[in-house]
Scaffold this motif. Structure first.
Motif: not given
Length: 215
Positions: A100-106, A117-125
């Motif tokens: 997902a690009h953002n929470e709305r997209h998710a 639905v994943v946010f890989p950059e946020e999770e890695m951060g």
């Protein structure tokens, strides 16, 4: 028969997922509109092709009804990821994971049928930040927002004591699920509770984040 997956979008996340699935013994079809990205991955997956993920006929042309799962890794193309997810759901693909690009997209992706639905950059951060704050942790894997598995060096105050003596579950509210001895390259999944802990051992702990951080 090998599991079969289709990965749409071959940026760093999509390419990493596709190549890893292939290494794990799956058959992978990788798709992107950028021919350069397709060429880069062509020899690392079962089949790579150039195509627009917004094309409603794309999944049908791939015979996607036979796939075990689909990864929509192109989050910047919001319309394309939504249309691809809808098409996959209508075709009955059993498992659909979307970036997902953002929470709305998710939220939209979940409503139309995405299984994850994943946010890989946020999770890695978050993972890197926790490792930086807890310098003694070798690795930190989030199971959920509240629970994790960590690998950590034996706390100095535990050296020479046994798991039975420490009574880790009751005293610290975490469970020891394994011990790794780096010198011997050995992992004990069911460690002997009577064995004294030695410097150089790596503990594998599971529990609530709050309890793990206290240790």
């Amino acid at each position: 028969m090998n599991k079969q997956f289709v990965v749409l979008g071959l940026g760093s996340f999509g390419a990493s997922v596709a190549v890893t699935l292939q290494k794990l013994g799956c058959d992978v079809v990788a798709v992107d509109q950028d021919m350069e990205l397709v060429t880069d991955i062509a020899e690392k997956v079962t089949y790579a092709m150039q195509a627009d993920i917004e094309n409603p006929k794309l999944l049908e042309s791939l015979g996607s009804r036979n796939f075990d799962g689909m990864v929509v890794a192109s989050s910047e193309n919001l319309e394309g990821s939504i249309l691809a997810t809808l098409a996959a759901k209508e075709m009955g693909i059993p498992y659909i994971l979307c970036k997902a690009h953002n929470e709305r997209h998710a939220q939209v992706l979940r409503k139309i049928g995405a299984d994850a639905v994943v946010f890989p950059e946020e999770e890695m951060g978050r993972k890197i930040a926790k490792n930086l704050v807890s310098a003694n942790l070798a690795d930190w894997i989030e199971l959920s927002p509240d629970y994790s598995i960590v690998e950590t060096a034996i706390p100095k105050r535990w050296i020479g004591k046994t798991l039975k003596e420490l009574d880790v579950r009751r005293t610290y509210e975490v469970n020891v699920v394994g011990i790794r001895e780096e010198e011997e390259g050995r992992v004990e999944i069911t460690p002997n509770p009577e064995m004294p802990l030695k410097e150089g051992m790596i503990l594998m702990l599971i529990g609530a984040n709050e309890a793990l951080e206290k240790i």
